[in-house]
Motif scaffolding. Sequence first.
Motif, mmCIF file in Angstrom:
data_model
loop_
_atom_site.group_PDB
_atom_site.id
_atom_site.type_symbol
_atom_site.label_atom_id
_atom_site.label_comp_id
_atom_site.label_asym_id
_atom_site.label_seq_id
_atom_site.Cartn_x
_atom_site.Cartn_y
_atom_site.Cartn_z
ATOM 1 N N LYS A 146 1.986 -1.080 4.223
ATOM 2 C CA LYS A 146 1.564 0.218 3.689
ATOM 3 C C LYS A 146 1.764 0.255 2.173
ATOM 4 C CE LYS A 146 2.468 2.940 7.784
ATOM 5 N NZ LYS A 146 3.614 3.445 8.545
ATOM 6 N N PRO A 147 0.881 0.956 1.505
ATOM 7 C CA PRO A 147 1.055 1.087 0.044
ATOM 8 C C PRO A 147 2.389 1.733 -0.284
ATOM 9 C CG PRO A 147 -1.058 1.947 0.772
ATOM 10 C CD PRO A 147 -0.269 1.678 2.004
ATOM 11 N N LYS A 148 3.050 1.168 -1.301
ATOM 12 C CA LYS A 148 4.363 1.694 -1.675
ATOM 13 C C LYS A 148 4.243 2.781 -2.743
ATOM 14 C CE LYS A 148 7.185 -2.375 -0.683
ATOM 15 N NZ LYS A 148 6.352 -3.580 -0.866
ATOM 16 N N SER A 149 3.147 2.712 -3.496
ATOM 17 C CA SER A 149 2.944 3.711 -4.546
ATOM 18 C C SER A 149 1.451 4.005 -4.665
ATOM 19 C CB SER A 149 3.486 3.181 -5.870
ATOM 20 O OG SER A 149 2.707 2.073 -6.276
ATOM 21 N N GLN A 150 1.100 4.870 -5.584
ATOM 22 C CA GLN A 150 -0.306 5.240 -5.756
ATOM 23 C C GLN A 150 -1.173 4.068 -6.191
ATOM 24 O OE1 GLN A 150 -0.517 8.732 -8.284
ATOM 25 N NE2 GLN A 150 -1.173 9.945 -6.529
ATOM 26 N N ASN A 151 -0.605 3.195 -7.019
ATOM 27 C CA ASN A 151 -1.385 2.063 -7.523
ATOM 28 C C ASN A 151 -1.384 0.873 -6.562
ATOM 29 O OD1 ASN A 151 -1.918 3.497 -9.866
ATOM 30 N ND2 ASN A 151 0.004 2.798 -10.789
ATOM 31 N N ASP A 152 -0.555 0.958 -5.565
ATOM 32 C CA ASP A 152 -0.425 -0.129 -4.607
ATOM 33 C C ASP A 152 -1.333 0.139 -3.415
ATOM 34 O OD1 ASP A 152 0.349 -2.166 -2.992
ATOM 35 O OD2 ASP A 152 2.442 -1.551 -2.807
ATOM 36 N N LYS A 153 -2.251 -0.776 -3.179
ATOM 37 C CA LYS A 153 -3.182 -0.566 -2.070
ATOM 38 C C LYS A 153 -2.617 -1.069 -0.743
ATOM 39 C CE LYS A 153 -7.575 -0.667 -4.585
ATOM 40 N NZ LYS A 153 -7.262 -1.302 -5.900
#
Length: 102
Positions: free
Chosen positions: A48-55
């Motif tokens: 799962k994405p860990k942050s907004q910029n992480d897909k």
Amino acid sequence: MGTKIKKDDTVKVVCGKDKGKTGKVVKVDAENGRIIIQGVNIVKKAQKPKSQNDKGGIISIEAAMDISNVKVICKKCGPTRIGYKIDGKEKTRICKKCGDTI
Ligand SMILES: [Zn+2]
């Protein structure tokens, strides 16, 4: 249930889809009879994405496998069973075939 295999042992897989592979033990779960070996029993997992910029994405991780599927490798004999040698208070793991310390 106890196990004779420890973290950092080099083991060989003796059955299952990764039969014949060898690797270093990363983790032993003696209670559940499971073991994780470096580079063996790789499964792909969605992360799962860990942050907004992480897909997020697909990652490969080593999955635990049954401890009975692996054998410790003796430098002389190859895959072997482990025995114990009691020397006073010291308990040493040995190869059951040649008696060498493992
Ligand atoms: Zn041996």
